[in-house]
Structure formats: C-alpha cells, structure tokens
Design a protein around this motif. Structure first.
Motif, PDB file in Angstrom:
ATOM      1  N   GLY A   1      -1.539  -8.341   6.585  1.00  0.00           N
ATOM      2  CA  GLY A   1      -2.784  -8.986   7.013  1.00  0.00           C
ATOM      3  C   GLY A   1      -3.734  -8.035   7.710  1.00  0.00           C
ATOM      4  N   LEU A   2      -3.776  -6.772   7.260  1.00  0.00           N
ATOM      5  CA  LEU A   2      -4.646  -5.763   7.878  1.00  0.00           C
ATOM      6  C   LEU A   2      -5.731  -5.345   6.895  1.00  0.00           C
ATOM      7  CD1 LEU A   2      -1.887  -3.484   9.461  1.00  0.00           C
ATOM      8  CD2 LEU A   2      -3.320  -5.140  10.659  1.00  0.00           C
ATOM      9  N   PRO A   3      -6.946  -5.032   7.415  1.00  0.00           N
ATOM     10  CA  PRO A   3      -8.024  -4.613   6.500  1.00  0.00           C
ATOM     11  C   PRO A   3      -7.809  -3.200   5.982  1.00  0.00           C
ATOM     12  CG  PRO A   3      -8.784  -4.554   8.776  1.00  0.00           C
ATOM     13  CD  PRO A   3      -7.395  -5.122   8.815  1.00  0.00           C
ATOM     14  N   LEU A   4      -8.398  -2.918   4.816  1.00  0.00           N
ATOM     15  CA  LEU A   4      -8.363  -1.577   4.212  1.00  0.00           C
ATOM     16  C   LEU A   4      -9.661  -0.856   4.554  1.00  0.00           C
ATOM     17  CD1 LEU A   4      -5.847  -2.053   2.392  1.00  0.00           C
ATOM     18  CD2 LEU A   4      -7.164  -1.154   0.515  1.00  0.00           C
TER      19      LEU A   4
ATOM     20  N   SER B   1       1.560   4.456  -6.326  1.00  0.00           N
ATOM     21  CA  SER B   1       0.390   5.256  -5.934  1.00  0.00           C
ATOM     22  C   SER B   1      -0.001   4.929  -4.497  1.00  0.00           C
ATOM     23  CB  SER B   1      -0.791   4.978  -6.866  1.00  0.00           C
ATOM     24  OG  SER B   1      -1.364   3.723  -6.579  1.00  0.00           O
ATOM     25  N   GLU B   2      -0.679   5.879  -3.848  1.00  0.00           N
ATOM     26  CA  GLU B   2      -1.123   5.676  -2.457  1.00  0.00           C
ATOM     27  C   GLU B   2      -2.018   4.447  -2.353  1.00  0.00           C
ATOM     28  OE1 GLU B   2      -3.081   9.217  -1.170  1.00  0.00           O
ATOM     29  OE2 GLU B   2      -1.224  10.205  -0.597  1.00  0.00           O
ATOM     30  N   ARG B   3      -2.916   4.299  -3.335  1.00  0.00           N
ATOM     31  CA  ARG B   3      -3.855   3.167  -3.279  1.00  0.00           C
ATOM     32  C   ARG B   3      -3.128   1.828  -3.415  1.00  0.00           C
ATOM     33  NH1 ARG B   3      -8.943   3.048  -3.026  1.00  0.00           N
ATOM     34  NH2 ARG B   3      -9.128   5.259  -3.532  1.00  0.00           N
ATOM     35  N   ASP B   4      -2.187   1.755  -4.378  1.00  0.00           N
ATOM     36  CA  ASP B   4      -1.430   0.509  -4.557  1.00  0.00           C
ATOM     37  C   ASP B   4      -0.638   0.170  -3.301  1.00  0.00           C
ATOM     38  OD1 ASP B   4      -2.345   0.069  -7.111  1.00  0.00           O
ATOM     39  OD2 ASP B   4      -0.670   1.078  -8.099  1.00  0.00           O
ATOM     40  N   MET B   5      -0.048   1.209  -2.663  1.00  0.00           N
ATOM     41  CA  MET B   5       0.729   0.969  -1.441  1.00  0.00           C
ATOM     42  C   MET B   5      -0.173   0.496  -0.305  1.00  0.00           C
ATOM     43  SD  MET B   5       3.591   0.742  -0.013  1.00  0.00           S
ATOM     44  CE  MET B   5       4.817   1.578  -1.009  1.00  0.00           C
ATOM     45  N   ALA B   6      -1.348   1.141  -0.163  1.00  0.00           N
ATOM     46  CA  ALA B   6      -2.269   0.747   0.907  1.00  0.00           C
ATOM     47  C   ALA B   6      -2.730  -0.698   0.716  1.00  0.00           C
ATOM     48  CB  ALA B   6      -3.472   1.696   0.932  1.00  0.00           C
ATOM     49  N   GLU B   7      -3.070  -1.068  -0.517  1.00  0.00           N
ATOM     50  CA  GLU B   7      -3.520  -2.443  -0.791  1.00  0.00           C
ATOM     51  C   GLU B   7      -2.407  -3.453  -0.503  1.00  0.00           C
ATOM     52  OE1 GLU B   7      -4.874  -2.380  -4.834  1.00  0.00           O
ATOM     53  OE2 GLU B   7      -6.726  -1.298  -4.348  1.00  0.00           O
ATOM     54  N   THR B   8      -1.156  -3.103  -0.874  1.00  0.00           N
ATOM     55  CA  THR B   8      -0.030  -4.012  -0.664  1.00  0.00           C
ATOM     56  C   THR B   8       0.288  -4.154   0.817  1.00  0.00           C
ATOM     57  OG1 THR B   8       0.841  -3.342  -2.807  1.00  0.00           O
ATOM     58  CG2 THR B   8       2.350  -4.505  -1.359  1.00  0.00           C
TER      59      THR B   8
END
Length: 566
Positions: A66-69, A53-60
């Motif tokens: 080491g970048l903020p969401l 999912s887009e969210r899982d990829m963004a969080e990973t």
C-alpha cells in the motif's frame, strides 16, 4: 511501515507476482532454496537473480504494502537540506531522502520490508519516515546525483575501465579486455536499459569522435547515454564474443544471436554487424519470447478485416502474402496465422532466416546460406516431406518464388512475406521478379499490407474535437458521416514519457478475385489494381489508420508518419 512478519509478507509478494504472471513457479522454488542457504529478503534475491524485473518488483511491493511509487525523474533536483545521511549508508541499503517537512522525512527505497535502515533514519533525523517505493538502479543514480559527482551508473562503470583499455590493440588484447568486469557490466547495462524502456532494437554506431547508442522504442529511434568513443572496440568486441562471432574479422558483415536473461525475461537477441568507416556498426534486435501474443485482435485485426483474412487462410491451397517494410510485424502476423492453422491433422513446415519464435508442433528450419541451405534449396527438400502448409520467411528471388508457386499448384497452402509498400505493390513486385502472370493469378489468393503505429496510452490520452479543416483534409466524414468527430492527442504519464505505449497494426487486405486477376493479366500498375480493389470494398492502410485514430487507439500524426498519404 508494514507490521506483518517478513515471511508472511514475502509469501504475499510472491503470490502477487505469480498472479500477475511476472514470476514462474519453478523460479520461485529455486529462489526459495537459495534463500534457505544464503538468507536475506526474497524480493531483493528475485531481482538479483534476474527472475523479476526491478519495475515489476517495485509495482508489486507498492501494491502489496500500500505504498506509492515514485520515479527518479519526478524527484527534486536537490536533496532535502535538513537531512544529513552518509552516501555509503544510503547506497548499501538502496534508499534516498527525497523530501521533508517539520515532522517527516520522505524516503525513496527499493526494499520497504527492511526495517533496520528505516529505524536508523528515524533515529538520525528525529522525525517520522514516510516511505515511497522506487527502482534500485534509479535510486543508485539519484544518490550519485545528490551526493556523488553527478555521474550516472554508466559513467561510474566507465571510470572503472583502466587507461590501457582505451586503446584499440591486437585481437588477443581486445579479447582479454572484453572479458573484464567493467566492460561486461557496461554491455549488460546497455541491454538492461533497452529492456526497461521496452526497446525493440539497440543500435551501436561508431563515429570519428563518439560512439552513438540509440534504442528503437515503439518504432522510433531515441538517443541513449553512450560510452566514450575510446571504448568502441571493447564494447563491440564484448557483444561479438557474446554472439559467438569472429572478433578478428572486422571487414565483413556477421550475424549471430545471444540468449540472455534480463529483468526476469528470457531474451533472444539477434545481432548484426557491418563494417563502417570508423569501426563496426552493431544492431541487436530484442525478441521477448514470453511477452509475444499470437492473437489477431491484439495485433489490430478489426471485425472488418478478420473474416476476409480467415476465409483466404482457410483455403486448402494457394499463396497468402504479407507485405511491408522491415520491422512492420509481418513475421508476427504469419506466426499468428500458423498458430490458428496448427492442428493435429495438418503438417506445417517453415523455412526462416532466422527462426524468431519457436512454435510447438511446427517443423521450423533455419536457413543457412553459407552452407548452401538457402530458401530455394530448403523448399526443394521440404516438398518431399509431404507438408500441408509451408511458410517461407521471405520471397527474395525468382527461384524461391517459382518453387513456392509450384508448391501452391500441387495442393499446398504457402504463406510468405514480401518487402513492398502496399498490398497491390506485392503483385507488381512478383511480376518484376519475373513470375509469369498466369502463374501468379492461379496461385495468389490474398495479399495483406501492414504497418505498425504507436498506440496511445489510454488513461492519459487527451480527446478533442476535430476542426472542419482537419475533417476536410483527412476525409474523416467518409468514416463518420454525422455528428461531431473527436480525435486524440498523446499526453506524458508515469508509464511513458511520450504518451504512447506499445504498437498496433494498420492494414489493408487485397483479395485476388476475378476482377483483380484480369488486371494482373493486363499487367496493370499497382495504382490501377488498388483503385479496382477499393471499388470492390477494400479499405486502405491509411483509411484503417484513420478509423483507429477516431477510435482513440492512435493519432492522425502516427498514421501520416507511416503511410504513403503523408
């Protein structure tokens, strides 16, 4: 910006996704083979293929690099004035400027590994670039909001639908229309958004001047962005085609199912249509087979309930009932019980309508009333199959209840559900159906009543001391006789705008012992049975809810919302 080689970064990202259980080994191998043929970055490919999912990829990505969401809703209302970039360039590379100062530009991006667009922004602005990670779909909406006509993704799709699509026409025309790309994208977007928001149901309801779309999130319906009313027939026809329903039949209710992969999840959608005055109303229930966990503790069984429940479950014959309204988690509780009983030395057969989850080692029968295979007919046949344990999806009528009782009397353990408001109400419901009292007392071992309440998101819940008025009104002293009593309030967080995340069960368990049997034979009311059970140590759903509110799992308001004490 990460300096590691792209392949090494891809490997770290894949490793993190596997470790978090967000990606399967087989899917990764398939994506690697495709990437070898087509090229490109692994993260974008995994999302495009629906494996993650887009969210899982963004969080990973945020975790590995080491970048903020940053969520789109937390971005400024207008773009930074000093950053002039082409909307076409931003859309192509899925990035959007969201902040600036004299030296830096803050860039929201879906794929921070891509160095070319970041270098291009650095050259175009003459400033350093600070990266934050976002969801690709949210970035597309943000670019449209900042640089387009303020349309959402759904609005952009609707504009692609031709004018001829806005007329309700003959069946063949509707079939063609429902198979066109914009309508397909529209329905896919509605399902995708439901998955992103953790919805359990999608309600699509036609009215005279609008088509209403609502999602049930943690048990509460919330409005969602809806297509225009003129597209009602097209959208509903598309769903019916996906569910293999008859799109020409609009006068009768229909049921079907859709197997689909969205956001990296294998989803089973149960589809129900009913004719209303302004068209067909559609409800889709989303069953996420991968995320369901059959574990008593996670369901909300406390140390007080579990031993009593397991003691009744371990009895070799008799009936164990789970009661509650539609959508209160009854089937999940029964599946959890079956998982506990499912050993090599017992044969388990279930009759369900529909089969919600497939359990290894259990014979599951799908009831088909339209061809005469209803609960009663299936039950009559499976008794000859020599099962040890039988599970019936629901006791709907006297015939089903009678066969279940006969099965219990002849040495089988029978599990089933009933639609009643409380555990004690289960007994009066069976008597109302016409079950004889002496049969009921000799077969029913226990009745579990349950409801689902929203669970507080623990990191942001606000703890406060209950006032003397609250303590007296809700009777909190019986649960905590001494000391200050603390309750909790929901607070919105990045994870959830409501402050609630997921649900837990509140329950009551009525053990049918000699005292209860005596009352049943006297045809006592459900209140009298409940009073006797409480005198013998039963904790009601309301009291279980209060205990969970004191423990910080939920709020008093949630308990009142779903129990009779409200």
């Amino acid at each position: 910006m990460p300096d590691a080689a792209p392949d090494a970064l891809d490997a770290r990202i894949a490793e993190a996704l596997l470790a978090r259980g967000r990606l399967k080994e087989a899917d990764l191998a398939r994506a690697e083979r495709l990437r070898a043929e087509t090229g490109g970055g692994l993260p974008a490919l995994l999302v495009k293929l629906g494996m993650v999912s887009e969210r899982d990829m963004a969080e990973t990505l945020g975790e590995v690099l080491g970048l903020p969401l940053l969520a789109a809703k937390d971005c400024p209302d207008t773009p930074p004035a000093g950053v002039q970039l082409s909307a076409k360039f931003l859309k192509h590379h899925a990035l959007c400027p969201v902040g600036e100062d004299e030296r830096t530009v803050t860039l929201l991006c879906a794929d921070p590994q891509e160095t070319y667009p970041v270098d291009a922004v650095r050259l175009a602005t003459g400033r350093e670039v600070r990266l934050v990670v976002g969801l690709r779909s949210e970035i597309a909406d943000l670019i449209e909001r900042y640089y387009g006509q303020g349309r959402s993704a759904l609005g952009a799709i609707v504009e692609d639908v031709g004018e001829e699509a806005r007329e309700e026409d003959d069946v063949e025309h509707l079939r063609d229309l429902a198979s066109e790309a914009p309508v397909i994208r529209l329905v896919n977007l509605l399902i995708q958004r439901a998955v992103e928001q953790r919805a359990s149901d999608i309600h699509i309801e036609p009215f005279e001047s609008r088509l209403k779309v609502r999602y049930r999130i943690d048990g509460v319906l919330v409005d969602a962005e809806s297509p225009p009313a003129a597209l009602t027939a097209a959208v509903i026809s598309r769903i019916k085609i996906m569910a293999r329903l008859n799109i020409a039949e609009r006068r009768l209710p229909q049921d079907g199912r859709i197997m689909v992969r969205v956001q990296g999840k294998e989803l089973d959608l149960r589809v129900s249509t009913v004719p209303t005055q302004h068209g067909e109303s559609v409800v889709m229930r989303l069953l996420d087979r991968e995320s369901v966990v059959f574990d008593f503790q996670q369901l909300g069984f406390t140390e007080e309930f579990l031993p009593k429940f397991l003691k009744v479950l371990d009895q070799p014959h008799g009936i164990l009932l789970v009661t509650g309204p539609t959508g209160s988690g009854k089937t999940t509780t029964l599946y959890t019980a079956l998982s506990k009983l499912n050993t090599d030395d017992v044969k388990i057969i279930t009759v369900e309508d529909p089969v919600e989850y497939q359990l290894e080692g259990i014979n599951q029968i799908q009831a088909r009333p339209q061809i005469g295979l209803d609960f009663a007919a299936a039950l009559r046949s499976i008794v000859r199959q020599d099962p040890d344990i039988i599970m019936i999806g629901e006791m709907r009528d006297l015939e089903t209840a009678r066969i279940a009782i006969q099965s219990a009397l002849t040495g089988h353990l029978v599990l089933s559900t009933l639609h009643t408001n409380s555990a004690a109400g289960g007994i009066t419901r069976l008597l109302d159906m016409g079950v004889e009292d002496y049969l009921l007392t000799s077969t029913v071992n226990g009745i579990l009543g349950q409801r689902l309440v929203r669970r507080l998101e623990p990191t942001h819940a606000e703890r406060y001391e209950a006032t003397p008025e609250e303590i007296a009104k809700f009777g909190l002293r019986r649960l905590q006789p001494e000391g200050p009593i603390h309750l909790y309030r929901p607070r919105p967080s990045a994870l959830t705008p409501t402050g609630y995340l997921g649900r837990t069960t509140i329950m009551e368990f009525l053990v049918v012992d000699d005292a209860i049997r005596k009352l049943v034979m006297q045809h006592a009311t459900s209140s009298e049975i409940e009073r006797e059970a409480r005198a013998r140590g039963m904790r009601t759903m309301y009291e279980d809810g209060l205990a969970k509110a004191l423990a910080g799992l939920t709020t008093i308001e949630e308990v009142l919302r779903v129990t009779e004490e409200a």
